[in-house]
Scaffold this motif. Structure first.
Motif, PDB file in Angstrom:
ATOM      1  N   THR A  53       0.832  -1.211   0.000  1.00  0.00           N
ATOM      2  CA  THR A  53       0.000   0.000   0.000  1.00  0.00           C
ATOM      3  C   THR A  53       0.861   1.253   0.000  1.00  0.00           C
ATOM      4  O   THR A  53       0.597   2.202  -0.752  1.00  0.00           O
ATOM      5  CB  THR A  53      -0.948  -0.001   1.215  1.00  0.00           C
ATOM      6  OG1 THR A  53      -1.763  -1.175   1.156  1.00  0.00           O
ATOM      7  CG2 THR A  53      -1.813   1.246   1.235  1.00  0.00           C
ATOM      8  N   ILE A  54       1.900   1.272   0.816  1.00  0.00           N
ATOM      9  CA  ILE A  54       2.806   2.427   0.882  1.00  0.00           C
ATOM     10  C   ILE A  54       3.479   2.647  -0.469  1.00  0.00           C
ATOM     11  O   ILE A  54       3.556   3.770  -0.963  1.00  0.00           O
ATOM     12  CB  ILE A  54       3.858   2.238   2.003  1.00  0.00           C
ATOM     13  CG1 ILE A  54       3.187   2.126   3.375  1.00  0.00           C
ATOM     14  CG2 ILE A  54       4.904   3.347   1.963  1.00  0.00           C
ATOM     15  CD1 ILE A  54       2.316   3.274   3.761  1.00  0.00           C
ATOM     16  N   ARG A  55       3.963   1.576  -1.094  1.00  0.00           N
ATOM     17  CA  ARG A  55       4.591   1.702  -2.427  1.00  0.00           C
ATOM     18  C   ARG A  55       3.590   2.250  -3.447  1.00  0.00           C
ATOM     19  O   ARG A  55       3.921   3.112  -4.259  1.00  0.00           O
ATOM     20  CB  ARG A  55       5.139   0.353  -2.887  1.00  0.00           C
ATOM     21  CG  ARG A  55       6.512   0.025  -2.343  1.00  0.00           C
ATOM     22  CD  ARG A  55       7.178  -1.122  -3.099  1.00  0.00           C
ATOM     23  NE  ARG A  55       6.364  -2.325  -3.187  1.00  0.00           N
ATOM     24  CZ  ARG A  55       6.250  -3.252  -2.240  1.00  0.00           C
ATOM     25  NH1 ARG A  55       6.895  -3.109  -1.107  1.00  0.00           N
ATOM     26  NH2 ARG A  55       5.498  -4.322  -2.437  1.00  0.00           N
ATOM     27  N   MET A  56       2.354   1.735  -3.415  1.00  0.00           N
ATOM     28  CA  MET A  56       1.333   2.199  -4.352  1.00  0.00           C
ATOM     29  C   MET A  56       1.041   3.690  -4.145  1.00  0.00           C
ATOM     30  O   MET A  56       0.932   4.449  -5.106  1.00  0.00           O
ATOM     31  CB  MET A  56       0.045   1.391  -4.172  1.00  0.00           C
ATOM     32  CG  MET A  56      -1.059   1.822  -5.128  1.00  0.00           C
ATOM     33  SD  MET A  56      -2.669   1.225  -4.659  1.00  0.00           S
ATOM     34  CE  MET A  56      -2.939   2.090  -3.137  1.00  0.00           C
ATOM     35  N   LEU A  57       0.922   4.111  -2.900  1.00  0.00           N
ATOM     36  CA  LEU A  57       0.655   5.527  -2.623  1.00  0.00           C
ATOM     37  C   LEU A  57       1.803   6.399  -3.103  1.00  0.00           C
ATOM     38  O   LEU A  57       1.575   7.456  -3.701  1.00  0.00           O
ATOM     39  CB  LEU A  57       0.406   5.734  -1.129  1.00  0.00           C
ATOM     40  CG  LEU A  57      -0.947   5.249  -0.624  1.00  0.00           C
ATOM     41  CD1 LEU A  57      -0.987   5.287   0.903  1.00  0.00           C
ATOM     42  CD2 LEU A  57      -2.075   6.064  -1.214  1.00  0.00           C
TER      43      LEU A  57
END
Length: 131
Positions: A9-13
């Protein structure tokens, strides 16, 4: 949400959000339409607790003359001493909820929003709060 899902999720954001360096450019687009607007920034702090992702909100004091008792993101006006809108969001979050800015991982920005009633051009700063 396990650690791997949080990392994903952090990478996607990071990939989808605007980079911090674009804060002025993003605001300039709206500021041209609202040249008298005051600048502000809010922190959309994401944290994990018991395997779930949460956002940090505050409840504004009932004694305030405007927006009293409302739910909000930590944040406020950009001051002359702030180096950037990100700095302003982190400073305000420290003042309002005691968040240590050194423990914040800024992921990026959402597009600024103009509020007609208060005449603020608000930059949302998205961050992960690892602890």
């Amino acid at each position: 949400m396990d650690v791997q899902q949080i990392d994903t999720t952090i990478r996607m954001l990071r990939h989808r959000l605007e980079p911090v360096e674009r804060a002025d450019t993003l605001s300039d687009q709206l500021e041209g339409q609202q040249p008298a607007a005051r600048h502000a920034a809010v922190l959309l702090g994401i944290f994990e607790q018991d395997g779930e992702a949460y956002l940090v909100f505050i409840r504004r004091a009932a004694t305030l003359r405007s927006h009293s008792g409302e739910i909000a993101f930590p944040g406020g006006g950009v001051e002359p001493t702030d180096q950037s809108r990100v700095t302003a969001a982190l400073r305000e979050a420290q003042e309002e909820i005691g968040l240590d800015p050194t423990r914040v991982e800024v992921l990026g920005l959402l597009s600024p929003v103009f509020t007609v009633v208060s005449n603020y051009l608000i930059t949302p700063v998205v961050a992960f709060l690892p602890q």
